[in-house]
Design a protein around this motif. Structure first.
Motif, PDB file in Angstrom:
ATOM      1  N   CYS A   1       0.826  -1.212   0.000  1.00 46.21           N
ATOM      2  CA  CYS A   1       0.000   0.000   0.000  1.00 46.21           C
ATOM      3  C   CYS A   1       0.859   1.261   0.000  1.00 46.21           C
ATOM      4  CB  CYS A   1      -0.876   0.038   1.253  1.00 46.21           C
ATOM      5  SG  CYS A   1      -2.185  -1.180   1.244  1.00 46.21           S
ATOM      6  N   ALA A   2       0.573   2.152  -0.904  1.00 48.36           N
ATOM      7  CA  ALA A   2       1.213   3.477  -0.921  1.00 48.36           C
ATOM      8  C   ALA A   2       0.450   4.351  -1.893  1.00 48.36           C
ATOM      9  CB  ALA A   2       2.672   3.376  -1.359  1.00 48.36           C
ATOM     10  N   GLU A   3       0.483   5.629  -1.653  1.00 52.86           N
ATOM     11  CA  GLU A   3      -0.103   6.615  -2.581  1.00 52.86           C
ATOM     12  C   GLU A   3      -1.554   6.271  -2.932  1.00 52.86           C
ATOM     13  OE1 GLU A   3       3.118   8.196  -5.467  1.00 52.86           O
ATOM     14  OE2 GLU A   3       3.510   6.042  -5.336  1.00 52.86           O
TER      15      GLU A   3
ATOM     16  N   TYR B   1      -6.522   0.335   4.853  1.00 52.87           N
ATOM     17  CA  TYR B   1      -5.877   1.232   3.902  1.00 52.87           C
ATOM     18  C   TYR B   1      -6.883   1.650   2.847  1.00 52.87           C
ATOM     19  CZ  TYR B   1      -2.311   3.546   1.265  1.00 52.87           C
ATOM     20  OH  TYR B   1      -1.577   4.527   0.659  1.00 52.87           O
TER      21      TYR B   1
END
Ligand code: AMP
Length: 943
Positions: free
Chosen positions: A749-751, A857
């Protein structure tokens, strides 16, 4: 020959001497290969019982009479009339028929397929007349041609042999005898033999092919001069790919196709983008010069870029789409299939007439990667078929540095894997562009007629190393010595055409100059490119661009309509007998609909689908057991106990409703998940779901998760609303089926690339699924779904929860506990919540609150801050999880908790209650599981 009914028949006076010998030979041949004998004989032999008894529908004397008649006719056809001479000729006749079969079966092994001429293949013994007991003295003897399609019933041995040599052993090697369907085999025989493997093309067609090969060579030369040493994975050596693609597109267009989706790896991709799809060369030069401005998160290298355009064909405008691809070879193939299926579904193109997939492969990867087999396996299944894919293997005979077939594969050809679905395989020498054109036409015609996969093996070479900075002679010295001497495909072809008087030397040079000038001026080089594309041919994604995940969208649904839809789902057609447990589920759903029973997971999920269909969203749900659900909670397909017919109530809500496409997939994760990724990136309006049988099985599709689902938007700007349902939960069932490996998704998970949710109530899954489509944001959704919670007495909701409410990223404390008195806060996700709740209730504690983080997330920081605000007396905050410490959300999510706790009260420290770090996801012993579970619950209230 076995003692059989045949033997007894031969003993009759009519079938003596030469006739009997002839028929016996034929029967031998028939036993060896039923298709080697003429049709009328095959029909009779087929009726003969294997055990020597008389066939019930054919009396002994009828068979005998027919044999007599047939043998007589056969004799009449012979040029020599009687006695031993006749017998000798008849014997040879049989051999001639066998030889024809041998060429069809094995001619490709003697074909001149390698442009470099380096293949050393032993000549197959059975492709010589000597093998059949004949000599040059027989060459002028006339024989019946059987089913050889050369336009004559009889021909000299010389003519028959030459026709076979020309058809099967020149620059085309056709493999089709492995196809069981005799009509298809016969189709190939007719198409190949009638032109002896080489139709005559007009000078216009020849000039056009030359122009396309010139374009292919011209681009590489230009790039090589302008950007020497820069990686481009050139097509040099495989230039014939460009006229091949041109022909596939034009011919498919003439068949009425409207869209073509192409998947390919890096080799030759820039060439295809410019010369086939019509990408502006100037744009490509900008990429080489690093001028292209960054529009996306990370972007990607130029030889992974996709592209779309429209071109004009004889059948009208055709939309072309090149799929974006990662470096992982072959994985793009099922993605292309999914995209094609989505386009076919949108066009109600059940036969696959309107949208055609082209998959371009490298030889080494085609032979090596398992996803190739998976993709073939799906090609004719109900849920995944696309009416046949045209596969092209750009066979440059080297996989990076491996060219020795002893290392590269165990099969004769790189294409042998395609035989598993009996796909015809057409090998062709890449230095013969006319042969390439011919087999391309065959491939397209076959695909259009039989709606099955077909493989073209374009045997070529790689003029340079793996890339332009790579020196290949260190590992392939002899091959590269030959390549250094090898004239280009264009040069060889141009020379042939000039010699034949089809073009002039000046015209050849003019083509070269014209192409270079176009590049110099940055002009499009695809003449058929449509400058103002018809936008109706593809989906408009603009409504889905530029949305934030925090925007709220209404997922409520009118209660009365919901109940009406529910009632519709429970209307079962007369005569449909459902199984006892299923009947009980339906009965319960009836009660839930009436408000007489609390709502469970299965009902809420079902109603999410029904309400979305009502609102106009198609739904596609696939996975290994999705019809029933791994844990029997869904039963979306009713199986009639009387006759195994099936009924899907969801498709009978109202006339004209969107499709509810539910398919149990074949037992693959990788190709199926890739297919669904392709489908969802092409269908923004649909809810597309892949469900794992058990969550951990998704790791069989890890490439798809890493290379596409989590990173595709940032690399390529391709939005994806795919939902993955992953059963997860520690139920003491052992190491394999407990964990969906939550930690893996959280690590990726990112951005705001994906959403990771762990819903714990029926209403939560209902609103989560609805939110996924109603909200215009298109982001992959990873859902950890329950197992025992499907039937947990506390995991329930009400009709009002469905009609009202929304998805809650965090569910606050539900018991009546005064926040100001709370000293301990337990944060958790998933099923452990109910264990914690029951324990706290059992212990009667009112100093501990429990919060459920339902969306891990993008982390709902604002919601947590708001929920925490009234808890002013906190002393302990614990993260409780069932997973071992090195797994689950602990390491991946704690920075979110810590940040918010620090803002709430600087003195607070986040504690851990959960299993110790462990190599395996869970233990295999029920007693150990229970002990661990008890301890982690205790820890949650005491650490
Ligand atoms: P295609 O039919 O795949 O060539 O798509 C046509 C156009 O729609 C592309 O040029 C893109 O602008 C847009 N498009 C297609 N798929 C997506 C996607 N998954 N996300 C965003 N835009 C897309």
């Amino acid at each position: 020959m076995q003692e059989s009914v045949m033997q007894r028949m031969w003993n009759s006076a009519y079938l003596s001497g030469g006739n009997a010998a002839y028929v016996e030979e034929l029967y031998e041949l028939y036993l060896h290969d039923p298709n080697a004998v003429p049709e009328e004989w095959r029909t009779y032999f087929q009726k003969l019982p294997a055990d020597g008894s008389t066939a019930p529908d054919v009396s002994h004397s009828t068979v005998r009479d027919h044999f007599v008649l047939l043998a007589k006719n056969q004799r009449r056809a012979q040029p020599v009339s009687a006695g031993s001479v006749s017998s000798e000729h008849e014997k040879k006749q049989v051999e001639v028929l066998r030889m024809i079969q041998a060429f069809r079966l094995r001619g490709h092994q003697a074909a001149q397929l390698d442009p470099l001429g380096l293949w050393k293949r032993p000549a197959p013994a059975d492709l010589s007349i000597n093998h059949y007991g004949m000599t040059n003295a027989d060459l002028d003897t006339t024989f019946r041609t059987g089913d050889l399609f050369i336009g004559k019933e009889e021909a000299s041995l010389r003519e028959i042999y030459e026709a076979l040599q020309q058809t099967y052993c020149r620059t085309i090697g056709a493999e089709f005898i492995h196809i069981v369907d005799s009509e298809q085999r016969s189709w190939f025989q007719q198409r190949l033999e009638s032109v002896r493997g080489r139709p005559v093309f007009s000078p216009e067609v020849q000039t056009h092919i030359l122009e396309r090969v010139t374009a292919a060579e011209g681009l590489e030369k230009y790039l090589g001069t302008k950007y020497p040493g820069t990686k481009r994975f050139g097509l040099e050596g495989g230039e014939s790919l460009i006229p091949m693609l041109d022909e596939i597109i034009q011919r498919s267009g003439s068949y009425g196709s409207k869209e073509i989706v192409i998947g390919m790896a890096h080799r030759g991709r820039l060439n295809v983008l410019v010369n086939t799809l019509g990408k502006n060369p100037r744009e490509l030069f900008d990429e080489f010069e690093g001028k292209k401005k960054v529009e996306l998160g990370s972007g990607d290298v130029k030889y992974h870029q996709g592209f779309s355009s429209n071109v004009m064909t004889g059948g009208g405008e055709v939309h072309l789409a090149m799929a974006f691809n990662p470096s992982h070879l072959e994985i793009v193939s099922p993605v292309v299939e999914g995209s094609v299926r989505a386009r076919q579904d949108r066009r109600n193109d059940a036969n696959g007439d309107k949208v055609v997939p082209i998959s371009i492969h490298g030889d080494a990867a085609f032979a090596g990667q398992g996803v190739v087999m998976e993709t073939f396996q799906m090609s004719q299944t109900r849920g995944f078929k696309t009416g046949g894919t045209i596969h092209i293997v750009v066979n440059n005979q080297v996989g990076f540095t491996i060219s020795n077939p002893l290392d590269a594969r165990s099969t004769e050809y790189a294409t042998d894997v395609a035989k598993m679905i009996q796909a015809p395989i057409l090998h062709v020498n890449g230095d013969d562009p006319e042969a390439v054109l011919f087999i391309t036409q065959l491939a397209v015609d076959y695909r259009m007629q039989y709606k099955r996969d077909v493989v073209i093996d374009l045997v070529c070479y790689r003029r340079r190393g793996h890339n332009e900075a790579d020196e290949p002679s260190g590992t392939q010295p002899l091959m590269y010595q030959q390549i250094a001497k090898q004239r280009t495909t264009r040069e060889l072809f141009a020379e042939r055409l000039v010699q034949a008087g089809a073009v002039t030397t000046e015209a050849v040079q003019a083509q070269v100059d014209e192409y270079r000038n176009a590049l110099d001026n940055g002009l499009h080089v695809v003449k058929s490119l449509v400058k103002e594309p018809n936008k109706e041919l593809f989906v408009d994604w603009r409504p889905y661009l530029g949305h934030s995940w925090t925007a709220r969208h209404d997922t409520r649904f009118d209660l009365k309509t919901l109940q009406e839809l529910s009632a519709k789902l429970l209307e079962i057609p007369e005569g449909l007998v459902v199984q006892r447990q299923v009947a009980k589920i339906l009965e319960d759903r009836q009660k839930m609909q009436a408000g007489g029973l609390p709502i469970n997971w299965g009902y809420a999920e079902t109603m999410a689908y029904a309400t979305l269909l009502f609102e106009g969203h198609p739904i596609r749900l696939t996975g290994q057991d999705v019809g029933r659900g791994t844990f029997s909670h869904r039963h979306a397909v009713l199986h009639n106990q009387k006759d195994e017919s099936t009924y899907v109530p969801m498709n009978h809500l109202y006339s004209g409703q969107p499709a509810f496409d539910l398919y149990d997939s074949f037992l693959s994760e990788e190709a199926v998940l890739a297919f669904e990724y392709g489908y969802s990136t092409t269908s923004p309006n649909a809810l597309v779901i892949w469900e794992a049988q058990f969550g951990d099985f998704a790791n069989g599709a890890q490439v798809v998760i890493d290379q596409f689902i989590t990173s595709g938007e940032h690399k390529w700007g391709r939005l994806c609303g795919l939902t993955m349902l992953l059963p997860h939960g520690y139920e003491g069932q052992g190491a394999e089926h407990s964990s969906a490996r939550l930690e893996r998704y959280l690590q990726l998970c990112a951005e705001h690339n994906i959403q990771v949710c762990v819903p714990t109530t029926p209403a939560q899954i209902y609103h989560l699924l609805r939110r996924q489509v109603i909200r215009p944001l298109r982001k992959p959704l990873i859902v950890l779904t329950p197992k025992s919670l499907l039937r947990h007495k506390l995991a329930i909701s009400t009709l009002e929860d469905l009609a009202e409410g929304s998805f809650q990223t965090i569910i606050p404390e539900i018991d009546n506990i005064a926040p100001a008195k709370v000293e301990r806060l337990v944060l958790c996700s998933g099923k452990v919540y109910y264990d914690l709740l029951e324990k706290r209730r059992a212990e009667g504690r009112d100093d501990t609150a429990i919060l459920r983080i339902e969306q891990l997330y993008p982390f709902p920081e604002d919601d947590l801050v708001e929920i925490l605000a009234p808890y002013t007396s906190l002393k302990h905050v614990v993260w409780c999880q069932e997973e071992p410490m090195n797994q689950g959300a602990w390491y991946q999510s704690q920075h979110h908790f810590r940040r918010i706790l620090a803002g709430h009260n600087k003195g607070l420290f986040l504690e851990y209650a959960g299993r110790d770090a462990s190599a395996a996801p869970a233990c295999g012993y029920a007693s150990m599981h229970a002990e661990q579970q008890e301890k982690l619950l205790r820890d949650a209230f005491t650490v």
